[in-house]
Scaffold this active site. Structure first.
Site, PDB file in Angstrom:
ATOM      1  N   TYR A  74      10.988   2.617   2.623  1.00  0.00           N
ATOM      2  CA  TYR A  74      10.132   1.436   2.852  1.00  0.00           C
ATOM      3  C   TYR A  74      10.551   0.718   4.139  1.00  0.00           C
ATOM      4  O   TYR A  74       9.715   0.431   5.002  1.00  0.00           O
ATOM      5  CB  TYR A  74      10.229   0.512   1.635  1.00  0.00           C
ATOM      6  CG  TYR A  74       9.221  -0.625   1.631  1.00  0.00           C
ATOM      7  CD1 TYR A  74       7.876  -0.385   1.366  1.00  0.00           C
ATOM      8  CD2 TYR A  74       9.619  -1.933   1.885  1.00  0.00           C
ATOM      9  CE1 TYR A  74       6.961  -1.428   1.355  1.00  0.00           C
ATOM     10  CE2 TYR A  74       8.706  -2.979   1.875  1.00  0.00           C
ATOM     11  CZ  TYR A  74       7.375  -2.723   1.607  1.00  0.00           C
ATOM     12  OH  TYR A  74       6.466  -3.755   1.601  1.00  0.00           O
ATOM     13  N   ASN A  87      -3.402  -2.872   5.851  1.00  0.00           N
ATOM     14  CA  ASN A  87      -2.679  -3.550   4.780  1.00  0.00           C
ATOM     15  C   ASN A  87      -2.151  -2.597   3.697  1.00  0.00           C
ATOM     16  O   ASN A  87      -1.179  -2.920   3.024  1.00  0.00           O
ATOM     17  CB  ASN A  87      -3.636  -4.592   4.160  1.00  0.00           C
ATOM     18  CG  ASN A  87      -3.164  -5.081   2.814  1.00  0.00           C
ATOM     19  OD1 ASN A  87      -2.286  -5.932   2.724  1.00  0.00           O
ATOM     20  ND2 ASN A  87      -3.748  -4.540   1.735  1.00  0.00           N
TER      21      ASN A  87
HETATM   22  P1  NAD Z   1      -0.567  -3.901  -3.904  1.00  0.00           P
HETATM   23  O1  NAD Z   1       0.160  -2.769  -4.521  1.00  0.00           O
HETATM   24  O2  NAD Z   1      -1.135  -4.955  -4.756  1.00  0.00           O
HETATM   25  O3  NAD Z   1      -1.734  -3.392  -2.933  1.00  0.00           O
HETATM   26  C1  NAD Z   1      -1.580  -2.294  -2.107  1.00  0.00           C
HETATM   27  C2  NAD Z   1      -2.899  -1.548  -2.094  1.00  0.00           C
HETATM   28  O4  NAD Z   1      -2.726  -0.385  -1.237  1.00  0.00           O
HETATM   29  C3  NAD Z   1      -3.322  -1.035  -3.474  1.00  0.00           C
HETATM   30  O5  NAD Z   1      -4.638  -1.446  -3.770  1.00  0.00           O
HETATM   31  C4  NAD Z   1      -3.210   0.468  -3.347  1.00  0.00           C
HETATM   32  O6  NAD Z   1      -4.157   1.189  -4.119  1.00  0.00           O
HETATM   33  C5  NAD Z   1      -3.433   0.666  -1.856  1.00  0.00           C
HETATM   34  N1  NAD Z   1      -2.955   1.978  -1.410  1.00  0.00           N
HETATM   35  C6  NAD Z   1      -1.828   2.626  -1.775  1.00  0.00           C
HETATM   36  N2  NAD Z   1      -1.793   3.837  -1.202  1.00  0.00           N
HETATM   37  C7  NAD Z   1      -2.914   3.964  -0.459  1.00  0.00           C
HETATM   38  C8  NAD Z   1      -3.444   4.984   0.358  1.00  0.00           C
HETATM   39  N3  NAD Z   1      -2.807   6.163   0.533  1.00  0.00           N
HETATM   40  N4  NAD Z   1      -4.611   4.761   0.996  1.00  0.00           N
HETATM   41  C9  NAD Z   1      -5.275   3.591   0.817  1.00  0.00           C
HETATM   42  N5  NAD Z   1      -4.841   2.593   0.043  1.00  0.00           N
HETATM   43  C10 NAD Z   1      -3.664   2.780  -0.597  1.00  0.00           C
HETATM   44  O7  NAD Z   1       0.489  -4.516  -2.864  1.00  0.00           O
HETATM   45  P2  NAD Z   1       0.465  -5.803  -1.915  1.00  0.00           P
HETATM   46  O8  NAD Z   1       1.657  -6.581  -2.246  1.00  0.00           O
HETATM   47  O9  NAD Z   1      -0.871  -6.447  -1.884  1.00  0.00           O
HETATM   48  O10 NAD Z   1       0.761  -5.081  -0.512  1.00  0.00           O
HETATM   49  C11 NAD Z   1      -0.078  -5.162   0.631  1.00  0.00           C
HETATM   50  C12 NAD Z   1       0.781  -4.870   1.853  1.00  0.00           C
HETATM   51  O11 NAD Z   1       1.764  -5.902   2.010  1.00  0.00           O
HETATM   52  C13 NAD Z   1       1.564  -3.569   1.782  1.00  0.00           C
HETATM   53  O12 NAD Z   1       1.580  -2.946   3.048  1.00  0.00           O
HETATM   54  C14 NAD Z   1       2.961  -4.009   1.418  1.00  0.00           C
HETATM   55  O13 NAD Z   1       3.950  -3.098   1.832  1.00  0.00           O
HETATM   56  C15 NAD Z   1       3.050  -5.314   2.162  1.00  0.00           C
HETATM   57  N6  NAD Z   1       4.048  -6.253   1.672  1.00  0.00           N
HETATM   58  C16 NAD Z   1       4.023  -6.717   0.381  1.00  0.00           C
HETATM   59  C17 NAD Z   1       4.973  -7.639  -0.031  1.00  0.00           C
HETATM   60  C18 NAD Z   1       4.972  -8.242  -1.406  1.00  0.00           C
HETATM   61  O14 NAD Z   1       5.916  -8.974  -1.736  1.00  0.00           O
HETATM   62  N7  NAD Z   1       3.970  -8.023  -2.228  1.00  0.00           N
HETATM   63  C19 NAD Z   1       5.970  -8.051   0.855  1.00  0.00           C
HETATM   64  C20 NAD Z   1       5.983  -7.541   2.148  1.00  0.00           C
HETATM   65  C21 NAD Z   1       5.015  -6.655   2.550  1.00  0.00           C
END
Ligand code: NAD
Length: 245
Positions: free
Chosen positions: A152, A87
């Protein structure tokens, strides 16, 4: 009876946002959960809130040695891993012209290479468990090109390729591999890191709102559980209809 009774799950990026929501639902459904993240204080706090069926380890998904150490520590804690949720992710909104190679590679390393390393280093543990489910988190940005998102989008398109490849390779080990494409979800990523872009995106979403993280967790739960026993190599979209317009 919980839908994940007897299962051990490892979730990356679980200190906040969607990863933390998945961890909460997994524990509520009977799993033992290993939360991991680079954010130590936040991750430890979520694990503490979840009690004895959760633990936290610092894991940078781009580090091979972190993966090796954390998988060993997770096994010591709860036994072999049945469920992996890849994730962790980061976003960056810049034009191609503005993006430096270093910035581009940072996103690729975390979002794409991190998924590859996660599957590579958790595989031996899942083989010990004799079954497994891997859920890779991509994005609707992995389905369609989007302006200001070159790194991305590239990283998330690649997660689909990795998912299909692993789904085929892991069949002999009774391990299923699927990918989820969230749309606009209310997390620090969209409310802080990509605020303007997410607000603009949601204007065109048929359901006219962002989703709560928990609305993705229920899909992750389905794929983690044995209810999805015939799903592998598949793509699941949770986007309020965004890909229809
Ligand atoms: P978020 O920023 O709240 O959480 C992402 C987490 O990943 C954070 O806790 C961060 O510290 C951690 N992280 C970053 N770099 C890291 C690393 N090198 N090693 C380990 N952990 C690391 O974001 P989110 O929205 O909860 O995103 C979760 C996933 O969902 C991501 O892959 C994101 O790309 C994807 N996503 C999010 C959305 C959205 O609208 N929020 C949409 C599509 C996809």
């Amino acid at each position: 009876m919980g839908r994940l009774d007897g299962k051990v799950a490892l979730i990356t990026g679980a200190a906040r946002g969607m990863g933390a929501a998945h961890a909460r639902l997994f524990v509520a459904e009977g799993a033992k959960v290993v939360l991991t993240d680079v954010l130590e204080d936040e991750g430890k706090a979520v694990a503490a809130e979840l009690g004895e069926n959760a633990c936290f380890f610092k894991l940078d998904v781009t580090s091979e040695s972190d993966w090796q150490q954390v998988v060993a520590a997770a096994e010591k804690c709860f036994g072999p891993i049945n469920v992996l949720v890849n994730n962790a992710g980061v976003v960056m909104n810049k034009t191609i012209e503005e993006t430096s190679l270093q910035e581009y590679m940072r996103i690729i390393n975390i979002n794409q290479v991190g998924v590859f390393l996660g599957m590579k280093y958790v595989l031996p543990s899942m083989r010990k468990a004799k079954s497994g489910s891997i859920i890779n988190i991509a994005s609707v940005a992995g389905l369609r090109g989007m302006a200001y998102c070159s790194a991305y989008c590239s990283s998330k398109f690649a997660v689909r390729a990795l998912t299909q490849t692993a789904a085929l390779e892991f069949v002999p080990y009774n391990i299923r591999v699927n990918v989820i494409h969230p749309g606009a979800i209310e997390t620090p990523m969209t409310t802080v890191d990509a605020k303007g872009v997410a607000e603009e995106f949601v204007k065109n979403v048929p359901l006219k709102r962002m989703a709560k993280p928990e609305e993705v967790s229920t899909l992750v739960l389905y794929l983690a559980s044995d209810e999805s026993s015939y799903c592998t190599g598949s793509e699941f979209v949770v986007d309020g209809g965004a890909m229809l317009v």
